[in-house]
Design an enzyme around this catalytic site. Structure first.
Site, mmCIF file in Angstrom:
data_model
loop_
_atom_site.group_PDB
_atom_site.id
_atom_site.type_symbol
_atom_site.label_atom_id
_atom_site.label_comp_id
_atom_site.label_asym_id
_atom_site.label_seq_id
_atom_site.Cartn_x
_atom_site.Cartn_y
_atom_site.Cartn_z
ATOM 1 N N GLU A 101 -0.837 -8.064 1.792
ATOM 2 C CA GLU A 101 -0.498 -6.747 2.013
ATOM 3 C C GLU A 101 0.577 -6.290 2.841
ATOM 4 O O GLU A 101 0.462 -6.594 4.001
ATOM 5 C CB GLU A 101 -1.726 -6.069 2.020
ATOM 6 C CG GLU A 101 -1.562 -4.360 2.059
ATOM 7 C CD GLU A 101 -2.826 -3.355 2.596
ATOM 8 O OE1 GLU A 101 -3.337 -4.047 3.612
ATOM 9 O OE2 GLU A 101 -2.570 -2.472 2.249
ATOM 10 N N HIS A 157 1.600 8.724 4.896
ATOM 11 C CA HIS A 157 1.010 9.833 5.195
ATOM 12 C C HIS A 157 1.768 10.378 6.558
ATOM 13 O O HIS A 157 1.508 11.820 6.763
ATOM 14 C CB HIS A 157 -0.041 9.064 5.924
ATOM 15 C CG HIS A 157 -1.187 8.605 4.764
ATOM 16 N ND1 HIS A 157 -1.877 9.411 4.181
ATOM 17 C CD2 HIS A 157 -1.519 7.370 4.460
ATOM 18 C CE1 HIS A 157 -2.572 8.742 3.462
ATOM 19 N NE2 HIS A 157 -2.319 7.567 3.302
ATOM 20 N N THR A 216 -7.688 -2.393 2.029
ATOM 21 C CA THR A 216 -7.113 -3.160 0.853
ATOM 22 C C THR A 216 -7.527 -4.892 1.118
ATOM 23 O O THR A 216 -7.993 -5.158 0.105
ATOM 24 C CB THR A 216 -5.717 -3.185 0.938
ATOM 25 O OG1 THR A 216 -5.227 -1.732 1.209
ATOM 26 C CG2 THR A 216 -4.748 -3.690 -0.265
ATOM 27 N N ASP A 268 -1.490 0.091 -4.895
ATOM 28 C CA ASP A 268 -2.400 0.586 -5.255
ATOM 29 C C ASP A 268 -2.384 1.957 -5.670
ATOM 30 O O ASP A 268 -3.069 2.810 -6.653
ATOM 31 C CB ASP A 268 -3.580 0.845 -4.136
ATOM 32 C CG ASP A 268 -2.980 0.926 -2.796
ATOM 33 O OD1 ASP A 268 -1.778 1.288 -2.758
ATOM 34 O OD2 ASP A 268 -3.881 0.894 -1.706
ATOM 35 N N HIS A 269 -1.360 2.626 -4.999
ATOM 36 C CA HIS A 269 -1.114 4.045 -5.394
ATOM 37 C C HIS A 269 0.201 4.609 -4.654
ATOM 38 O O HIS A 269 0.444 3.584 -3.686
ATOM 39 C CB HIS A 269 -1.935 5.072 -4.898
ATOM 40 C CG HIS A 269 -2.514 4.698 -3.332
ATOM 41 N ND1 HIS A 269 -1.630 5.193 -2.397
ATOM 42 C CD2 HIS A 269 -3.536 4.233 -2.694
ATOM 43 C CE1 HIS A 269 -2.332 5.047 -1.326
ATOM 44 N NE2 HIS A 269 -3.327 4.299 -1.379
ATOM 45 N N ASP A 316 2.117 2.743 3.157
ATOM 46 C CA ASP A 316 1.131 3.802 3.190
ATOM 47 C C ASP A 316 1.158 4.882 4.257
ATOM 48 O O ASP A 316 1.307 6.000 4.346
ATOM 49 C CB ASP A 316 -0.230 3.239 2.969
ATOM 50 C CG ASP A 316 -1.412 4.210 2.808
ATOM 51 O OD1 ASP A 316 -1.080 5.077 1.907
ATOM 52 O OD2 ASP A 316 -2.126 4.414 3.804
ATOM 53 N N ASP A 357 0.756 -1.191 -0.129
ATOM 54 C CA ASP A 357 -0.124 -0.103 -0.004
ATOM 55 C C ASP A 357 0.886 1.190 0.029
ATOM 56 O O ASP A 357 2.123 1.435 0.764
ATOM 57 C CB ASP A 357 -0.996 -0.061 1.353
ATOM 58 C CG ASP A 357 -2.078 0.888 1.006
ATOM 59 O OD1 ASP A 357 -2.112 1.876 0.648
ATOM 60 O OD2 ASP A 357 -3.182 0.421 1.420
ATOM 61 N N SER A 416 -7.151 3.561 -1.195
ATOM 62 C CA SER A 416 -6.890 2.224 -1.079
ATOM 63 C C SER A 416 -8.113 1.382 -1.386
ATOM 64 O O SER A 416 -7.987 0.077 -1.967
ATOM 65 C CB SER A 416 -6.218 1.794 0.318
ATOM 66 O OG SER A 416 -4.871 2.421 0.438
#
Ligand code: MG
Ligand code: ZN
Length: 371
Positions: free
Chosen positions: A248, A257, A132, A295-296, A253, A38, A79
């Site tokens: 995952e 953040h 996710t 996902d990004h 991720d 993620d 996500s």
């Protein structure tokens, strides 16, 4: 002479068909492992090449592509929309768990492969009800419905799961203890630790809920959970009909953040170790397709040169040292790499939309074919 020629011709034909059948066998994988990191773009992956002590497992891939990650509505995805694209093949709005832009439920890979008796697993370092993993077994209009997602998991076809999120099963508004419900239905649930394969191999279905919410950070001592769960999942799910497993690395991720470089890199290296387990298995097995993607990207993570100050106070860039900086505390819209290994891996080359991952898996495996 004529007869001889005819026999030779027929023999050649037979050989050509035999070869084609042989080729079919090799190009159709029995198992698929989809590893999702993620919030991981090319720069986070690149960090493994600067900060991991050993050669990253990413180097073991030859078939590499890129996906465009925008959601049905937003240029920058979240996500939930990202994982729904992977799990169900549809672009949807940010926050959607296994539903399309009209909030209609869309079948997930895990649901679709049931008629072929393919076994399925989900592993995450977040709560197992987080966006996710949830998109692979649940259907909810918004991602924050953790208790409803837990209920979906308890009724789903998932055969193996491991992650955090115990409180969404045991401390619920409806006062139902879902772990008990699942045990009653023949699910083996462990809330203490991952077992050895010998302990669980005769169980029907297995679930590990090893934290109240998210699993601890690597920096707070999560240890080898992700690679061990990946190994255990592959060992448990191996069977005649094949398996699909999603793994995952959830917290890369979260490091993004937080704009916390050490957090991000520690989680990325942990994820790379899980890739190593999957590739070791696939190399030995010869019939497993491994796909690694994200996902990004999160944080606008950049490997820039170190900014330093001269004696006169002037700043300069020291190109002999990399430093990490961020451009946002949110997600970004950069293209995301896809790495594939095993039968069917060539199909993942090129630049395409994120929901194509779903279709490419089904094309490779023929899991939705009638036969
Ligand atoms: Mg996630
Ligand atoms: Zn995020």
């Amino acid at each position: 002479m004529k007869t001889f020629k005819r026999i030779f011709f027929l023999l050649s034909l037979a050989m050509i068909f035999a070869c084609q059948n042989e080729q079919d066998k090799v190009t159709k994988p029995k198992n698929v492992i989809l590893l999702i990191s993620d919030g991981t773009g090319l720069s986070q992956i690149s960090s493994a090449y600067f900060f991991k002590d050993t050669e990253p497992n990413y180097s073991r891939f030859q078939n590499i592509g890129f996906i465009k990650t925008s959601s049905s509505k937003e240029d920058v995805t979240d996500s939930a929309a990202g994982a729904t694209a992977f799990a169900s093949g549809v672009k949807t709005y940010n926050g959607a768990i296994g539903v399309d832009p009209d909030t209609t439920k869309v079948a997930t890979l895990i649901e679709l492969v049931q008629h072929k008796k393919v076994m399925t697993g989900v592993i995450a370092t977040s709560s197992i009800t987080h966006a996710t993993p949830a998109c692979f077994y649940a259907h909810q209009v918004v991602r924050r419905m953790h208790e409803d997602i837990a209920l979906d998991l308890s009724k789903s076809d998932v055969d193996f799961f491991a992650g955090g999120g115990l409180k969404f099963f045991t401390e619920r508004k409806d006062s139902i203890d879902l772990t008990k419900k699942m045990s009653d239905r023949g699910f083996y649930i462990n809330t203490e630790k991952l077992d050895q394969i010998e302990t669980i191999k005769d169980q029907n279905k297995v679930g590990f809920l090893l934290a109240e919410n998210a699993m601890p950070k690597m920096q707070d001592g999560r240890g080898d959970f992700l690679q061990n769960a990946t190994q255990l999942g592959m060992d448990f799910l191996t069977n005649d009909k094949g398996f699909f497993m999603m793994v995952e690395g959830s917290q890369i991720d979260w490091g993004g953040h937080d704009n916390d470089a050490d957090y991000t890199v520690a989680e990325l290296i942990d994820f790379d170790n899980a890739i190593g387990k999957a590739l070791d298995f696939a190399e030995k097995d010869g019939n497993t397709l491994v796909i690694v993607t994200s996902d990004h990207e999160t944080g606008g993570f950049t490997l820039r040169s170190k900014r330093k100050k001269r004696e006169n106070g002037k700043e300069y860039s020291d190109y002999s040292e990399v430093d990490i900086s961020f451009s946002t505390t949110g997600h970004s819209a950069t293209l995301i790499p896809v790495f594939a290994y095993g039968p069917g891996a060539e199909e993942f080359k090129g630049i395409y939309e994120n929901n194509e991952i779903f279709h490419k898996i089904l094309d490779a495996t023929q899991w939705t074919s009638k036969k």
